[in-house]
Design an enzyme around this catalytic site. Structure first.
Site, short mmCIF file in Angstrom:
data_model
loop_
_atom_site.label_atom_id
_atom_site.label_comp_id
_atom_site.label_asym_id
_atom_site.label_seq_id
_atom_site.Cartn_x
_atom_site.Cartn_y
_atom_site.Cartn_z
N GLU A 81 0.83 -1.23 0.00
CA GLU A 81 0.00 0.00 0.00
C GLU A 81 0.85 1.26 0.00
O GLU A 81 0.61 2.18 0.81
CB GLU A 81 -0.96 0.00 1.20
N GLU A 115 -5.54 -7.97 -0.80
CA GLU A 115 -6.25 -7.77 0.49
C GLU A 115 -7.70 -7.48 0.15
O GLU A 115 -7.98 -6.55 -0.61
CB GLU A 115 -5.67 -6.59 1.29
#
Ligand code: AHR
Length: 497
Positions: free
Chosen positions: A173, A292
């Site tokens: 991320e 995710e």
């Protein structure tokens, strides 16, 4: 009664379903590793401290790719802290979750567990505070045959054979402003490319995942992906995307339509990959790693995300209900429908932290979302067939979605269908038509349903949201008819003539 028809054709194949879309994710976060899978104090632990009640339950979910060790955690992680004699490993502060990390579980413990669980390891390197050289050293530690400094270090730690880890994420991320070491797209792209090149020089067979956009509501959504892909296209194999959904406004109808947003996100990110492929005149198509995904909104603020310096604090401990289970099933339906672009997907996460399993001391509870995942787990192999769904739609605040969300996998002469009835009130007949091929007989089928979308399972009580066998199908001249109650998820496998 309402009716929906799902039209399939055995030759209208989207692609082979990559088994890695049924992956999971284990992060050093809260009680996921410590107390979750590793808990020497538990009566369920073996001599190594592996917690076998949890691991046996996880075996039922047949996770394939297992992402480790983070997550936000990895952006401050030094992999060297987690290898070698346990008594020499340092306790450090994990800044991502403000927790104490004793490093008693690390690369080698994870790999032992992965081998026993039949997980394909998917490691994430630290591109927050870490350097390309540290990532490359870790790779050599894991995969080197011996005769070099880092591979001999692994051997000196008792692991003679290489771990042979082929799937690696280039950070986590990195587009998120909360991420340790977050930088603008261009800076990340430079870091990622340097790391990718070093890693591929060290082991040319590794597959690399580039950090794409981790949320559609970030201002850099799509722009970030275009920029990092343009810079790194030749060096990487997958672009990552993440998605967490929630029912913040307590609007069940709207929440149950959110599978449409998952489809849209996949198609948008795949479009960026197509754009950059065309622009760079590349023969290779970078595919998607949805590494995710889950429902996550109740335990997302305050004490739920701040460990206050403690060891294994209870963080992100979502309690899942029936409506969450129906949304989880839609994520998996979407991955199957996008089998041509989504090659890896990881449920975040596997135990205690936004997970299908919760522990409390030596007790364990299987949450509602456990069951749809288990229903997919026994039907992972085959090709995805393109479903055309004709039937009523449900209009909600943010989307208009078909009442029935469907996917199908064909494995030789075995057809599996996965059907969510999004309606909160309407029972529906679903006809499955395989274009003239006879759906002959049921091999197995289960359903998860209930009248209360908020029902959830509790410790020490019989589960109220779980799968039960289903056998009320009818066959009409080779067409399958399943009667689906409101708020339900059905999975069935059939032999075809
Ligand atoms: O899965 C929980 C967290 O969600 C991960 O650490 C991070 O990558 C994401 O924001």
């Amino acid at each position: 009664m309402k009716q929906t028809t799902v039209f399939l054709h055995p030759d209208f194949i989207i692609d082979q379903v990559d088994p890695r879309v049924f992956g999971g994710f284990l992060e050093h976060l809260g009680r996921a590793v410590y107390e979750g899978v590793y808990h020497p104090e538990s009566s369920h632990a073996d001599a190594r401290g592996f917690r076998y009640d949890v691991l046996n339950a996880l075996k039922r979910l047949k996770f394939t790719a297992m992402r480790y060790p983070g997550g936000n955690f990895v952006s401050g992680y030094d992999w060297l802290d987690g290898v070698g004699p346990r008594e020499l490993r340092p306790t450090k502060i994990d800044l991502a979750w403000q927790s104490s990390e004793p490093n008693q579980f690390g690369t080698n413990e994870f790999m032992e567990m992965a081998r026993e669980m039949d997980w394909t390891p998917m490691m994430a390197v630290n591109l927050g505070t870490g350097t390309p050289a540290e990532a490359r050293n870790w790779l050599e530690y894991c995969n080197g045959k011996g005769g070099s400094y880092w591979s001999d270090l692994r051997r000196s730690h008792g692991y003679e054979e290489p771990h042979d880890i082929k799937l690696w994420c280039l950070g986590n991320e990195m587009d998120g402003p909360w991420q340790i070491g977050h930088v603008p797209a261009r800076d990340y792209a430079v870091r990622a490319q340097q790391t990718a090149r070093l890693m591929k020089m060290c082991d040319p067979d590794v597959e690399l995942v580039l950090c794409g956009s981790c949320a559609t509501n970030l201002p850099t959504y799509m722009q970030w992906d275009r920029e990092v892909l343009e810079y790194c296209y030749r060096d990487v194999d997958y672009l990552s995307l993440h998605c967490y959904v929630g029912n913040e406004s307590d609007d069940t109808e709207d929440f149950l339509n959110c599978g449409l947003a998952v489809d849209q996100q996949i198609e948008e990110l795949d479009a960026v990959c197509a754009f950059v492929q065309a622009k760079t005149r590349s023969k290779k198509r970078v595919k998607l790693s949805f590494d995710e995904w889950n429902v996550w909104y109740r335990a997302r603020q305050g004490d739920h995300v701040d460990g206050r310096g403690k060891f294994a604090p209870p963080l992100l401990e979502e309690v899942y209900n029936l409506e969450d289970a129906l949304v989880v099933a839609q994520f998996l339906n979407s991955f199957i429908r996008h089998a041509d672009s989504v090659k890896i997907a990881n449920l975040a996460q596997i135990v205690n932290v936004i997970a299908p399993i919760l522990t409390q001391g030596d007790e364990m509870v299987l949450q509602s979302i456990f069951y749809p995942i288990e229903m997919f787990a026994s039907r992972q192999n085959g090709v995805s067939l393109r479903p055309t769904v004709q039937g009523p739609k449900i209009e909600s605040k943010s989307h208009t979605a078909p009442q029935i969300d469907a996917s199908a996998i064909l494995n030789g002469r075995e057809l599996s269908v996965f059907l969510v009835n999004r309606s909160t009130t309407e029972t529906t007949d679903v006809r499955v038509d395989l274009a003239g091929r006879r759906i002959a007989s049921r091999l197995s089928a289960e359903i998860v349903t209930g009248s209360d979308p908020k029902a959830f399972n509790e410790f020490g009580k019989d589960p109220v949201v779980c799968s039960v066998p289903y056998s009320d199908e009818c066959f009409d001249n080779g067409t399958l008819i399943v009667q689906l109650p409101p708020l339900s998820f059905y999975a069935g496998s059939f032999s075809i003539a």
